[in-house]
Design an enzyme around this catalytic site. Structure first.
Site, mmCIF file in Angstrom:
data_model
loop_
_atom_site.group_PDB
_atom_site.id
_atom_site.type_symbol
_atom_site.label_atom_id
_atom_site.label_comp_id
_atom_site.label_asym_id
_atom_site.label_seq_id
_atom_site.Cartn_x
_atom_site.Cartn_y
_atom_site.Cartn_z
ATOM 1 N N GLY A 32 40.013 -3.472 -18.769
ATOM 2 C CA GLY A 32 38.668 -2.570 -18.279
ATOM 3 C C GLY A 32 39.285 -0.819 -19.272
ATOM 4 N N GLY A 34 41.126 2.139 -19.490
ATOM 5 C CA GLY A 34 42.481 3.356 -18.956
ATOM 6 C C GLY A 34 41.944 4.754 -19.259
ATOM 7 N N GLY A 37 42.095 4.986 -23.254
ATOM 8 C CA GLY A 37 41.769 4.211 -24.329
ATOM 9 C C GLY A 37 41.424 2.781 -23.491
ATOM 10 N N LYS A 56 48.244 -1.192 -23.180
ATOM 11 C CA LYS A 56 46.932 -0.442 -23.098
ATOM 12 C C LYS A 56 46.591 0.104 -24.770
ATOM 13 C CE LYS A 56 46.922 3.434 -20.061
ATOM 14 N NZ LYS A 56 47.915 4.188 -18.226
ATOM 15 N N ASP A 156 49.394 12.692 -10.174
ATOM 16 C CA ASP A 156 48.293 11.849 -10.420
ATOM 17 C C ASP A 156 48.144 10.757 -9.902
ATOM 18 O OD1 ASP A 156 45.241 11.688 -10.242
ATOM 19 O OD2 ASP A 156 45.224 10.974 -12.868
#
Ligand code: ADE
Length: 303
Positions: A32, A34, A37, A56, A156
């Site tokens: 997917g 992130g 990126g 990642k 987060d």
């Protein structure tokens, strides 16, 4: 410049030690997008075999993306270099290494085959009962205890940033916004315009909204919202009818003591735990270890 900032955070040798040459890597399917990126599956060759990891990559040559990348790299390296990180047992996603010189730069993380908790809650293919979902919450309290010991605030904490492994263990991930509470001032007056739109407003503690003050205690507020997401099957948090409140609107709501509503199927004692996470006084919120015990007790009541 950012590479220098990173090196500054890490003790001599760390930056070198964790570098992984791209020749040891075979990229696989895309997982997917992130924060900074593309994320893909990858095969990492190790001295004694191989391992599936998540790569990642920094795809955008964008200052904010680089910043997140270096921040996540630095924080995860610190977590792994400090005492007490046990990859088999930790509820913080494992770091395998990174490459800050390659193009694109990349970070290699433990692969969590079931993806993020928010998607899992929304799809509910497996239809976990609440008592089982609470295991995920309990796992994350362990991650928060660990971060508290290291004085790191994640900033987060949310279902989208929790990954679920093949063995159904929840792991806290996405450390792109994380900071060291020691080295950064509690106030971050700069970067207000630059970073505000990226802030997860509806997960943020009142002091974070008001003063951009982040701490292990503000992570605990966000954890309360994560609990709410778990109980509601991944509903987007809503205060009344406003789906996307501004920072100012949210502050006004919270100052009137309004909080997220008690979800329909929520045991009242579990809602009381959430509300304790949303106390205005950060020091009045439960500590992660206490929270863990309370959640275990709630879980026992459901069985
Ligand atoms: N590990 C790190 N990020 C991941 C992701 N997005 N999906 C699965 N495993 C991961």
């Amino acid at each position: 410049k950012m590479e220098e900032d990173l090196a500054e955070k890490l003790r001599p040798g760390w930056l070198q030690r964790w570098q992984i040459d791209s020749s040891r890597l075979t990229l696989g399917d895309t997982i997917g997008m992130g924060a900074f990126g593309l994320v893909t599956q990858a095969n990492l060759r190790l001295a004694n075999g191989q391992r599936t990891v998540a790569a990642k990559m920094v795809r955008f040559k964008d200052k904010l993306c680089y910043k997140d990348f270096y921040r996540e790299t630095a924080i995860l390296t610190v977590i792994h270099e400090e005492n007490g990180y046990n990859p088999g047992k930790s509820n913080i996603i494992q770091l395998f290494g990174f490459n800050t010189k390659s193009n694109p730069k990349f970070l290699l993380l433990e692969y969590a085959s079931k993806g993020n908790l928010l998607n899992l809650l929304r799809q509910q293919e497996e239809k976990f009962p609440l008592s089982y979902l609470l295991y995920f919450a309990i796992d994350i309290t362990q991650a928060l205890s660990h971060l508290k010991r290291l004085r790191i605030s994640h900033r987060d904490v949310a279902a989208r940033n929790v990954l679920i492994t093949q063995q159904n263990i929840a792991k806290l991930a996405d450390f792109g916004l994380a900071r060291d509470v020691y080295t950064t001032a509690q106030y971050i007056p700069v970067n207000r315009q630059g970073e505000e739109q990226r802030l997860p407003l509806k997960w943020m503690a009142i002091e974070s909204l008001l003063h951009l003050q982040f701490s292990c205690e503000s992570d605990l507020w966000s954890f309360g919202v994560l609990l709410w997401e778990i109980v509601t099957g991944g509903t987007d948090p809503m205060y009344g009818n406003t789906q996307h409140p501004t920072c100012q609107q949210l502050v006004t709501i919270l100052q009137q003591w309004i909080r997220l509503d008690m979800p329909a199927e929520c045991p009242p004692d579990l809602y009381a735990i959430m509300k304790s996470c949303w106390r205005v006084d950060p020091t009045a919120r439960p500590k992660p270890d206490v929270l863990r015990e309370k959640l275990v007790r709630e879980q026992e009541k459901l069985n």
